[in-house]
Write a protein that holds these residues in place. Structure first.
Motif, PDB file in Angstrom:
ATOM      1  N   UNK A 272       0.821  -1.206   0.000  1.00 10.41           N
ATOM      2  CA  UNK A 272       0.000   0.000   0.000  1.00 10.41           C
ATOM      3  C   UNK A 272       0.861   1.265   0.000  1.00 10.41           C
ATOM      4  N   UNK A 273       1.977   1.228   0.714  1.00 11.39           N
ATOM      5  CA  UNK A 273       2.896   2.373   0.690  1.00 11.39           C
ATOM      6  C   UNK A 273       3.519   2.535  -0.691  1.00 11.39           C
ATOM      7  N   UNK A 274       3.839   1.430  -1.341  1.00 16.04           N
ATOM      8  CA  UNK A 274       4.400   1.494  -2.699  1.00 16.04           C
ATOM      9  C   UNK A 274       3.374   2.062  -3.672  1.00 16.04           C
ATOM     10  N   UNK A 275       2.113   1.709  -3.475  1.00 15.11           N
ATOM     11  CA  UNK A 275       1.039   2.254  -4.307  1.00 15.11           C
ATOM     12  C   UNK A 275       0.946   3.770  -4.135  1.00 15.11           C
ATOM     13  N   UNK A 276       0.998   4.242  -2.894  1.00 12.21           N
ATOM     14  CA  UNK A 276       0.962   5.686  -2.643  1.00 12.21           C
ATOM     15  C   UNK A 276       2.134   6.400  -3.307  1.00 12.21           C
ATOM     16  N   UNK A 281      -1.687  10.253  -7.175  1.00 12.16           N
ATOM     17  CA  UNK A 281      -2.895  10.978  -7.566  1.00 12.16           C
ATOM     18  C   UNK A 281      -4.066  10.061  -7.910  1.00 12.16           C
ATOM     19  N   UNK A 282      -3.867   8.767  -7.784  1.00 14.06           N
ATOM     20  CA  UNK A 282      -4.924   7.824  -8.144  1.00 14.06           C
ATOM     21  C   UNK A 282      -5.917   7.666  -7.001  1.00 14.06           C
ATOM     22  N   UNK A 283      -7.136   7.232  -7.369  1.00 15.80           N
ATOM     23  CA  UNK A 283      -8.149   6.952  -6.343  1.00 15.80           C
ATOM     24  C   UNK A 283      -7.715   5.790  -5.456  1.00 15.80           C
ATOM     25  N   UNK A 284      -7.016   4.829  -6.075  1.00 14.25           N
ATOM     26  CA  UNK A 284      -6.535   3.683  -5.304  1.00 14.25           C
ATOM     27  C   UNK A 284      -5.551   4.115  -4.214  1.00 14.25           C
ATOM     28  N   UNK A 285      -4.724   5.129  -4.509  1.00 10.97           N
ATOM     29  CA  UNK A 285      -3.770   5.630  -3.518  1.00 10.97           C
ATOM     30  C   UNK A 285      -4.504   6.243  -2.328  1.00 10.97           C
ATOM     31  N   UNK A 286      -5.631   6.922  -2.594  1.00 10.05           N
ATOM     32  CA  UNK A 286      -6.418   7.499  -1.499  1.00 10.05           C
ATOM     33  C   UNK A 286      -6.996   6.407  -0.610  1.00 10.05           C
TER      34      UNK A 286
END
Length: 295
Positions: A272-276, A281-286
């Motif tokens: 999840x940190x790698x995704x952020x 700016x993605x919805x998934x990162x939020x």
């Protein structure tokens, strides 16, 4: 001391006796008187000699006593000096002992602190190693179950595989048609049929624009069945095989949620940190950020 007193008395007695004898007898000769005088003189000389010897003896005794006193005083002074020196040495040794004892206690405390820190670090390493081993074992079991190394599970002889049973798509069928049919099956809950359709699309049209979406929905089908280990592998295929596709952020998010569902918070947090980091700016990162606050 006694002899100096006795001898004069003896002389007086002798003279007195001589006078008594002379008076009584009255006939003492001149010769006898001389003899008595000589004896008296001899006794006086002896008395004087004895007095002299006594005086010398007293002087000698006093001298010896003085020497003994000086020696005794010197010895006492020496002993007192040695005792004082020994006491000072004992005080120094006790102070050194207390200082060394304090230093040893300090070193022991520092060693115990370092040992406790080392044990905590070692425990964390053991936990990470155990988690890694469990994950590797889990992935290996999944690969063995799916027989990924030999190109997928082999159908039993005489029994058609699911792909054969479904039949090959007609040449006139397009990739969009295959994708839509598989997606409809997924939406209706026919997960096996949906997976077959998505897999057929990827096999028949590997360059299709729908290929990455099809691979993602394959992972989603396993996620809906709560087969999270298999879902993680299918999401990883999306990430590795289609790194420029639009489903990579979603695959990473669902991969992290799959690890979280398995109780593996460490890997879930990492993903999840790698995704952020990669897709801030993605919805998934939020969504990932919200999930991370729940840890």
């Amino acid at each position: 001391m006694k002899s100096s007193r006795i001898i004069p008395r003896i002389c007086s007695l002798v003279i007195a006796l001589a006078l008594i004898c002379a008076t009584i007898v009255g006939c003492a000769s001149q010769k006898d008187v001389l003899i008595l005088d000589e004896r008296l003189m001899l006794l006086e000389r002896q008395n004087q000699e004895l007095q002299r010897q006594n005086s010398d003896m007293q002087k000698l005794v006093q001298k010896e006593l003085a020497v003994v006193g000086e020696t005794s005083q010197t010895t006492e002074t020496t002993l007192r000096s040695k005792y004082a020196t020994l006491g000072a040495q004992m005080d120094t040794l006790q102070e050194d002992s207390r200082r060394l004892s304090g230093r040893l206690e300090e070193i022991e405390y520092q060693l115990n602190q370092k040992l406790a820190t080392f044990e905590k670090d070692h425990q964390k390493i053991d936990e990470l190693s155990l988690q890694s081993a469990k994950l590797e074992k889990r992935l290996m079991e999944i690969e063995q179950y799916l027989n990924l190394g030999s190109g997928g599970p082999k159908p039993t002889a005489g029994v058609p595989s699911k792909s054969d049973a479904a039949g090959s798509p007609d040449k006139s069928t397009t990739d969009d048609q295959l994708y839509n049919e598989a997606k409809q099956a997924y939406d209706k809950g026919s997960l096996d049929k949906a997976r077959q359709g998505f897999q057929q699309l990827i096999k028949t049209f590997p360059k299709s624009a729908n290929a990455d979406n099809a691979q993602f929905w394959i992972g989603e089908s396993y996620y809906r069945e709560k087969w999270y280990e298999k879902a993680i592998l299918e999401y990883q295929t999306v990430i590795e095989k289609y790194p420029n596709g639009n489903k990579v952020p979603a695959a990473m998010l669902k991969q992290g949620l799959s690890f979280l569902a398995l109780g593996d918070r460490s890997n879930a947090r990492l993903i999840l940190k790698e995704l952020e980091k990669k897709y801030p700016n993605s919805n998934e990162a939020k969504v990932a950020a919200t999930k991370l606050t729940e840890f």
